[in-house]
Motif scaffolding. Structure first.
Motif, PDB file in Angstrom:
ATOM      1  N   LEU A 159       2.441  14.150  -6.040  1.00 45.93           N
ATOM      2  CA  LEU A 159       1.400  13.215  -6.446  1.00 45.93           C
ATOM      3  C   LEU A 159       0.126  13.634  -5.729  1.00 45.93           C
ATOM      4  O   LEU A 159       0.166  13.975  -4.546  1.00 45.93           O
ATOM      5  N   ILE A 160      -0.977  13.627  -6.441  1.00 38.76           N
ATOM      6  CA  ILE A 160      -2.251  13.889  -5.787  1.00 38.76           C
ATOM      7  C   ILE A 160      -3.240  12.807  -6.187  1.00 38.76           C
ATOM      8  O   ILE A 160      -3.193  12.277  -7.296  1.00 38.76           O
ATOM      9  N   GLU A 208     -10.265   8.439  -6.919  1.00 32.72           N
ATOM     10  CA  GLU A 208      -9.497   7.212  -6.705  1.00 32.72           C
ATOM     11  C   GLU A 208      -8.301   7.083  -7.642  1.00 32.72           C
ATOM     12  O   GLU A 208      -7.693   6.018  -7.736  1.00 32.72           O
ATOM     13  N   THR A 209      -7.925   8.153  -8.330  1.00 29.92           N
ATOM     14  CA  THR A 209      -6.835   8.106  -9.303  1.00 29.92           C
ATOM     15  C   THR A 209      -5.700   9.025  -8.874  1.00 29.92           C
ATOM     16  O   THR A 209      -5.929  10.177  -8.506  1.00 29.92           O
ATOM     17  N   ASP A 224       4.648   4.891 -16.185  1.00 29.69           N
ATOM     18  CA  ASP A 224       4.784   3.467 -16.488  1.00 29.69           C
ATOM     19  C   ASP A 224       4.986   2.581 -15.263  1.00 29.69           C
ATOM     20  O   ASP A 224       4.636   1.411 -15.289  1.00 29.69           O
ATOM     21  N   THR A 225       5.587   3.109 -14.209  1.00 30.68           N
ATOM     22  CA  THR A 225       5.889   2.287 -13.040  1.00 30.68           C
ATOM     23  C   THR A 225       5.278   2.907 -11.783  1.00 30.68           C
ATOM     24  O   THR A 225       5.143   4.125 -11.691  1.00 30.68           O
ATOM     25  N   PRO A 226       4.932   2.084 -10.802  1.00 29.71           N
ATOM     26  CA  PRO A 226       4.408   2.617  -9.533  1.00 29.71           C
ATOM     27  C   PRO A 226       5.455   3.471  -8.825  1.00 29.71           C
ATOM     28  O   PRO A 226       6.659   3.335  -9.060  1.00 29.71           O
ATOM     29  N   ALA A 244       0.820  -1.204   0.000  1.00 24.35           N
ATOM     30  CA  ALA A 244       0.000   0.000   0.000  1.00 24.35           C
ATOM     31  C   ALA A 244       0.858   1.260   0.000  1.00 24.35           C
ATOM     32  O   ALA A 244       0.363   2.337  -0.278  1.00 24.35           O
ATOM     33  N   ASP A 245       2.159   1.151   0.294  1.00 28.82           N
ATOM     34  CA  ASP A 245       3.042   2.310   0.299  1.00 28.82           C
ATOM     35  C   ASP A 245       3.476   2.717  -1.105  1.00 28.82           C
ATOM     36  O   ASP A 245       4.191   3.693  -1.261  1.00 28.82           O
ATOM     37  N   CYS A 246       3.082   1.973  -2.118  1.00 28.72           N
ATOM     38  CA  CYS A 246       3.389   2.302  -3.511  1.00 28.72           C
ATOM     39  C   CYS A 246       2.063   2.523  -4.235  1.00 28.72           C
ATOM     40  O   CYS A 246       1.088   1.838  -3.964  1.00 28.72           O
ATOM     41  N   VAL A 247       2.054   3.499  -5.143  1.00 23.76           N
ATOM     42  CA  VAL A 247       0.817   3.834  -5.841  1.00 23.76           C
ATOM     43  C   VAL A 247       1.038   3.795  -7.348  1.00 23.76           C
ATOM     44  O   VAL A 247       2.134   4.046  -7.843  1.00 23.76           O
ATOM     45  N   VAL A 248      -0.016   3.487  -8.068  1.00 23.85           N
ATOM     46  CA  VAL A 248      -0.007   3.518  -9.527  1.00 23.85           C
ATOM     47  C   VAL A 248      -0.468   4.914  -9.938  1.00 23.85           C
ATOM     48  O   VAL A 248      -1.529   5.381  -9.518  1.00 23.85           O
TER      49      VAL A 248
END
Length: 121
Positions: A65-66, A70-71, A33-35, A24-28
């Motif tokens: 990042l915002i 949900e995106t 291209d990469t989380p 959960a500490d990484c986001v798409v």
């Protein structure tokens, strides 16, 4: 399946479930291209906004990042004052729309199409 086999499968499943919060500490991020993992970011929840959920900022890389609904979206070459103004604005949504968001063909001032996108391991 034997009792030991079921126990072993249960342990594997349990260890997988317990490891989930680390993911959960990484986001798409949309248009990336990469989380991106958030351990170097200062993140602030924005419950006062109806559509901006969270704003995260990595000052060392001037990268924001915002999470809109949900995106996740990204913004490049963001100075610390602009991030602070956003999260401290009386209306973060209005401030975002006026100072970050692209309008039609005109890119916003921090659009990553116009600035280098930082790399993350």
């Amino acid at each position: 399946m034997s009792k030991q086999g079921r126990l072993g499968a249960g342990i594997v499943l349990l260890s997988t479930v317990l490891a989930w919060p680390a993911l959960a500490d990484c986001v798409v991020v949309k248009y990336r291209d990469t989380p991106v993992c958030l351990q170097t970011f200062k993140c602030t929840e924005t419950p006062q906004s109806s559509f901006m959920r969270t704003a995260c900022y990595d000052e060392a890389k001037s990268y924001m990042l915002i999470k809109l609904n949900e995106t996740w979206y990204h913004y490049c070459s963001v100075d610390p004052a602009s991030f602070d103004n956003l999260i401290n604005a009386p209306s973060v949504g209005t401030y975002y729309n006026q100072n970050f968001r692209s309008h039609g063909a005109a890119h916003g001032p921090f659009d990553c199409r116009d600035h280098p996108v930082p790399a993350y391991p």
